[in-house]
Design an enzyme around this catalytic site. Sequence first.
Site, short mmCIF file in Angstrom:
data_model
loop_
_atom_site.label_atom_id
_atom_site.label_comp_id
_atom_site.label_asym_id
_atom_site.label_seq_id
_atom_site.Cartn_x
_atom_site.Cartn_y
_atom_site.Cartn_z
CB CYS A 107 10.09 -2.50 -26.90
SG CYS A 107 11.30 -3.73 -26.45
CB CYS A 339 13.60 -9.36 -30.41
SG CYS A 339 12.03 -9.18 -29.66
#
Length: 346
Positions: A107, A339
């Site tokens: 990510c 996230c």
Amino acid sequence: MKTQKKDIRALSKQELRDFFISRGEKAFRGNQVYEWLWSKGIHTFEDMTNLSKEMRAHLEAEFVINHIEVDSLQKSQDGTVKNAVKLHDGLVVESVLIPTKSRTTACVSSQVGCSLDCKFCATARLKRMRNLNPDEIYDQVVAIDRESRLYHDRPLSNIVFMGMGEPLMNYKNVLASIDKITQDEGLGMSPKRITLSTSGVPKMIKKLADDEVKFHLAVSLHSAIQETREQIMPFAKNFTLDDLRESLEYWYEKTKRRITYEYVVWKGINDQQHDIDALVQFCKYVPCKVNLIEYNPIDDGDFQQAADSCVDHYIKALEHNRIPVTVRRSRGKDIDAACGQLANKQ
Ligand code: SAH
């Protein structure tokens, strides 16, 4: 005054070839340097061992290689690894390695801070300081690939642009980094293993379609009701759901690739039947799937994950309408790597 050296990785292969030609050298030297810089990922001119000492000194006098440094590395109990990545000017971004049984995902960040102002996201509070260069994005991927081999005995399999920043607000550099990641002279990864996640910038979504990109697109929707979306993502006043819908229709028309909608269900914000109905309706415009993300709290308690029963209502309604839906559990929460939690706390 000392003239500033140029970042050599800002040059394309052709520009490197031209550089050597202009110095009376053979153009293929440019290819050799390009390979050292990208597929071999070296950090000093000294390491370019197929160039003469003199030539290396010339390069050294004119250019720098701005590489990142993994400053600190935190490991979660679930195997997630978070890197604090120091850039050449001292700024820091974060990137995350997320292992599952079948894949390892990187990510990566696209900006230092973020251009947008999502109320539920820790990165938004940092404000945008600058865009990352293509090589700074590429280097994050290389670092995570190394860690994946080291800790999980396998190469990186997927990349998501879901770290810090809004990738479509740094369009040119993000696309240049993906070029390098997918080229054989770079990492040779398939674009099908890359997902770019955007908060939804309609004009740039259309541009992606025009540029015939081959990677996947995810859109952070969170509400299909304009008023609600504006409350939680204030920039949505300028990037309305109507415009977003139109851009997604355009994307699908051109690419024939379905969209993933990312969606968090929050208590008191989007947990009612009319919220579900609006999402189901929005999902009918373009072939898609919905990824229901678990909320990762960012301290002040304004946002709270809705009860499981609410999430179940969403799942049932979507399934009833034959819209594929998955639920994404948080990873790396204990190290603030999930996230929306990337905020350079260190
Ligand atoms: N700017 C891009 C990519 C970065 S955010 C985008 O908005 O898509 C990556 C994902 O994390 C987005 O879907 C975003 O909405 C979500 N997110 C942000 N904060 C979160 C939080 N606190 N908990 C769960 N998801 C969050």
